[in-house]
Design a protein around this motif. Structure first.
Motif, PDB file in Angstrom:
ATOM      1  N   ASN A 194      32.883  -1.090 -40.932  1.00  0.00           N
ATOM      2  CA  ASN A 194      33.414  -2.253 -40.233  1.00  0.00           C
ATOM      3  C   ASN A 194      32.561  -2.553 -39.001  1.00  0.00           C
ATOM      4  O   ASN A 194      32.812  -2.033 -37.914  1.00  0.00           O
ATOM      5  CB  ASN A 194      34.875  -1.962 -39.838  1.00  0.00           C
ATOM      6  CG  ASN A 194      35.710  -3.223 -39.911  1.00  0.00           C
ATOM      7  OD1 ASN A 194      35.224  -4.282 -40.302  1.00  0.00           O
ATOM      8  ND2 ASN A 194      36.971  -3.114 -39.518  1.00  0.00           N
ATOM      9  N   GLN A 195      31.544  -3.356 -39.210  1.00  0.00           N
ATOM     10  CA  GLN A 195      30.576  -3.605 -38.131  1.00  0.00           C
ATOM     11  C   GLN A 195      30.416  -5.101 -37.887  1.00  0.00           C
ATOM     12  O   GLN A 195      29.352  -5.554 -37.467  1.00  0.00           O
ATOM     13  CB  GLN A 195      29.220  -2.982 -38.511  1.00  0.00           C
ATOM     14  CG  GLN A 195      29.235  -1.470 -38.570  1.00  0.00           C
ATOM     15  CD  GLN A 195      29.224  -0.859 -37.168  1.00  0.00           C
ATOM     16  OE1 GLN A 195      28.381  -1.170 -36.335  1.00  0.00           O
ATOM     17  NE2 GLN A 195      30.199  -0.012 -36.890  1.00  0.00           N
ATOM     18  N   ARG A 196      31.498  -5.832 -38.160  1.00  0.00           N
ATOM     19  CA  ARG A 196      31.404  -7.290 -37.991  1.00  0.00           C
ATOM     20  C   ARG A 196      31.009  -7.657 -36.567  1.00  0.00           C
ATOM     21  O   ARG A 196      30.262  -8.614 -36.360  1.00  0.00           O
ATOM     22  CB  ARG A 196      32.758  -7.946 -38.310  1.00  0.00           C
ATOM     23  CG  ARG A 196      33.099  -7.972 -39.782  1.00  0.00           C
ATOM     24  CD  ARG A 196      34.453  -8.626 -39.999  1.00  0.00           C
ATOM     25  NE  ARG A 196      34.460 -10.027 -39.580  1.00  0.00           N
ATOM     26  CZ  ARG A 196      35.564 -10.751 -39.450  1.00  0.00           C
ATOM     27  NH1 ARG A 196      36.754 -10.216 -39.706  1.00  0.00           N
ATOM     28  NH2 ARG A 196      35.484 -12.013 -39.071  1.00  0.00           N
ATOM     29  N   HIS A 197      31.554  -6.921 -35.583  1.00  0.00           N
ATOM     30  CA  HIS A 197      31.257  -7.250 -34.187  1.00  0.00           C
ATOM     31  C   HIS A 197      29.764  -7.151 -33.892  1.00  0.00           C
ATOM     32  O   HIS A 197      29.224  -7.951 -33.123  1.00  0.00           O
ATOM     33  CB  HIS A 197      32.078  -6.372 -33.242  1.00  0.00           C
ATOM     34  CG  HIS A 197      31.795  -4.894 -33.366  1.00  0.00           C
ATOM     35  ND1 HIS A 197      31.536  -4.280 -34.576  1.00  0.00           N
ATOM     36  CD2 HIS A 197      31.729  -3.911 -32.432  1.00  0.00           C
ATOM     37  CE1 HIS A 197      31.328  -2.988 -34.379  1.00  0.00           C
ATOM     38  NE2 HIS A 197      31.437  -2.744 -33.082  1.00  0.00           N
ATOM     39  N   VAL A 198      29.091  -6.188 -34.538  1.00  0.00           N
ATOM     40  CA  VAL A 198      27.652  -6.026 -34.313  1.00  0.00           C
ATOM     41  C   VAL A 198      26.879  -7.219 -34.893  1.00  0.00           C
ATOM     42  O   VAL A 198      25.995  -7.785 -34.236  1.00  0.00           O
ATOM     43  CB  VAL A 198      27.150  -4.701 -34.941  1.00  0.00           C
ATOM     44  CG1 VAL A 198      25.626  -4.629 -34.906  1.00  0.00           C
ATOM     45  CG2 VAL A 198      27.767  -3.518 -34.210  1.00  0.00           C
ATOM     46  N   GLY A 199      27.241  -7.610 -36.112  1.00  0.00           N
ATOM     47  CA  GLY A 199      26.582  -8.754 -36.738  1.00  0.00           C
ATOM     48  C   GLY A 199      26.769 -10.021 -35.913  1.00  0.00           C
ATOM     49  O   GLY A 199      25.829 -10.801 -35.721  1.00  0.00           O
ATOM     50  N   LEU A 200      27.972 -10.197 -35.397  1.00  0.00           N
ATOM     51  CA  LEU A 200      28.238 -11.414 -34.627  1.00  0.00           C
ATOM     52  C   LEU A 200      27.571 -11.367 -33.252  1.00  0.00           C
ATOM     53  O   LEU A 200      27.139 -12.393 -32.728  1.00  0.00           O
ATOM     54  CB  LEU A 200      29.741 -11.648 -34.503  1.00  0.00           C
ATOM     55  CG  LEU A 200      30.387 -12.036 -35.841  1.00  0.00           C
ATOM     56  CD1 LEU A 200      31.897 -12.165 -35.691  1.00  0.00           C
ATOM     57  CD2 LEU A 200      29.778 -13.346 -36.357  1.00  0.00           C
ATOM     58  N   ALA A 201      27.493 -10.173 -32.678  1.00  0.00           N
ATOM     59  CA  ALA A 201      26.786 -10.039 -31.401  1.00  0.00           C
ATOM     60  C   ALA A 201      25.315 -10.411 -31.592  1.00  0.00           C
ATOM     61  O   ALA A 201      24.737 -11.148 -30.778  1.00  0.00           O
ATOM     62  CB  ALA A 201      26.924  -8.609 -30.870  1.00  0.00           C
ATOM     63  N   ALA A 202      24.729  -9.941 -32.687  1.00  0.00           N
ATOM     64  CA  ALA A 202      23.331 -10.305 -32.980  1.00  0.00           C
ATOM     65  C   ALA A 202      23.222 -11.813 -33.189  1.00  0.00           C
ATOM     66  O   ALA A 202      22.290 -12.463 -32.699  1.00  0.00           O
ATOM     67  CB  ALA A 202      22.836  -9.554 -34.219  1.00  0.00           C
ATOM     68  N   CYS A 203      24.174 -12.366 -33.889  1.00  0.00           N
ATOM     69  CA  CYS A 203      24.199 -13.806 -34.163  1.00  0.00           C
ATOM     70  C   CYS A 203      24.198 -14.602 -32.854  1.00  0.00           C
ATOM     71  O   CYS A 203      23.437 -15.573 -32.696  1.00  0.00           O
ATOM     72  CB  CYS A 203      25.447 -14.103 -34.986  1.00  0.00           C
ATOM     73  SG  CYS A 203      25.737 -15.836 -35.246  1.00  0.00           S
TER      74      CYS A 203
END
Lengths: 315, 315
Positions: A54-63
């Protein structure tokens, strides 16, 4: 943040080598990574459980960082800047063409990252923020050199170019944690007000700090004829002679080497920095207040301290 | 198409007046609206039922045109073009800064339109295409002035800068109609091959057509040192003297007024246009073949004729 930095580097990949090369220049230039940090902090404040799967926050932070970097690349082209964070800007090293096109690539990549996340709500927040940023940048261009710009218009500009992405970065943190609307709204308000305070202070520093602290040349905004609150306040409070000075340097863009120190003197004399920082403090207080719906915690205190630090760096 | 044009104008709106102003300039400049037309045609070929409530195809057609327009705005800045479709280009009228920033706005708006559509599949197709376009543009920039560029590299460039969006425009038509994967793939293949043929012919016309037909100055590509198949073919087939000519004008960018007509003579002599058109015909045939999984219909015949027309406009 380490996972986020890894994601940023990994997603900068492309079969066209110039893209990761220019990307590496940007990553090496560093920067505070404030916006992705806000996404990570907001998601944790909302109780998001990060797991290996569950790493959605990381992907969105990169986004969020990709959107920001794309706008920086285009800003430097539009402003004809040669320095960014104290180092040669990408357009100075790779040329304007590369900066425009790689900016477009990073922008497109940010939308691929949103799509990979898969939440329509997140996509609406981030695509709306992207449109608002562009509107803010256009509005900033239109007000350039125009000392009759009302303060409200200036506030619209910084809301668009800065606060909208701060707000979106925070808000998506609440969305991934699947929290009630009230927490989303609170984090949006936190981000908006932090962003406003941040940009006001940035604009103050452009007439106050030395290059070491700011990582950029003092007086850039003046050279570009950019309309910021320090200038509007100094113009408003100035003598007829002072006003004639500002009209020459900002509206006509006629500047000599001696003008920057004269401008700094006028800014000092009229208390324009203090006026700007006072307004930043109002937004900062509002940002801290927005956090009050969350229970007290070390993270909440850290986020409030970040707001404080944002304003205090002007001293 | 009327509904699509209305959607384009409506979604160009912004509280920042310069955005719809520049938008009106682009809409007035016209253009073929080929890409949105492909979305509408593909959706109808797949049996999409358009109703007053069901207008997804129109929103996506507008979205595709926004992506295209954003890239045109940035292209003209990167290429320093002053003409577009025979009229003054937006950067010539509004300046490079406005073109960069309004391009960003249109790009962001296209993502808002995708988000409004709500299909993750559509978003993946269009955001992937956007990234591929940017990669193609960067690759084109990198190969500029370089006569040692292999033909395969040139084909990658035109696949990225043109064919990818043609393919996506067609493919989303199948997606809104909720058709089996095979029809999506067929329409993607149709669009890809049509786009390749279209760009090859466009590149041929830059060394062949007069300004009235093309709506742009002949020789633009040569002036920019752009590597296209007509040049690669003429260089390949040229005498040592011819090759020295191309090296001077394309690689060194040293050009005199007499060079264009000499270049057109070499292009003629070496059959470089015929070589280019022959290759376009191969892609065109592949595009028509891709339609064969659909039952014969007037629309299918029209789409095949469009492919034919795309190639035949070179005569």
């Amino acid at each position: 943040m380490k996972a986020c930095n890894r994601a940023i580097i990994a997603r900068m990949e492309s079969p066209v080598p110039l893209i990761p090369q220019l990307g590496a220049h940007l990553v090496a230039a560093g920067g505070k990574r404030l916006r992705p940090l806000l996404t990570l902090a907001a998601s944790r404040l909302c109780g998001y459980q990060s797991t290996p799967e569950n790493q959605r926050h990381v992907g969105l932070a990169a986004c969020v960082e990709f959107i920001h970097t794309a706008t920086l690349l285009h800003d430097d082209v539009v402003d004809e800047s040669n320095l960014r964070r104290g180092l040669a800007s990408a357009n100075a090293v790779f040329g304007n063409k590369a900066s425009v096109l790689v900016g477009d690539f990073l922008f497109a990549r940010s939308f691929q990252l949103m799509t990979a996340d898969g939440s329509l709500k997140v996509m609406a927040i981030l695509s709306d923020a992207s449109a608002t940023i562009a509107e803010g940048e256009v509005l900033q261009m239109v007000t350039q050199n125009d000392l009759s710009t009302p303060v409200e218009r200036y506030l619209e500009v910084i809301h668009g170019k800065t606060a909208a992405l701060f707000a979106a970065a925070c808000r998506v943190g609440a969305v991934v944690a699947d929290r009630p609307e009230a927490e989303e709204v609170a984090l949006d308000r936190f981000g908006t007000n932090l962003g406003m305070a941040f940009q006001l202070v940035d604009d103050a520093l452009d007439y106050a700090a030395d290059q070491q602290i700011l990582g950029k040349t003092v007086g850039d905004d003046m050279r570009e004829g950019k309309i910021t609150l320090p200038v509007l306040a100094a113009y408003e409070a100035g003598s007829p002679e002072d006003r004639a000075f500002w009209e020459r340097v900002i509206e006509k863009g006629e500047q000599t080497d001696a003008d920057l120190s004269h401008a700094l003197g006028l800014i000092e004399k009229t208390g324009a920095i203090a006026t700007t920082i006072a307004r930043a403090r109002v937004y900062a207080a509002e940002a801290v207040e927005a956090l009050s719906i969350f229970p007290d915690s070390e993270l909440r205190r850290l986020m409030a301290e970040t707001v404080q630090y944002t304003v205090d760096r002007a001293r």
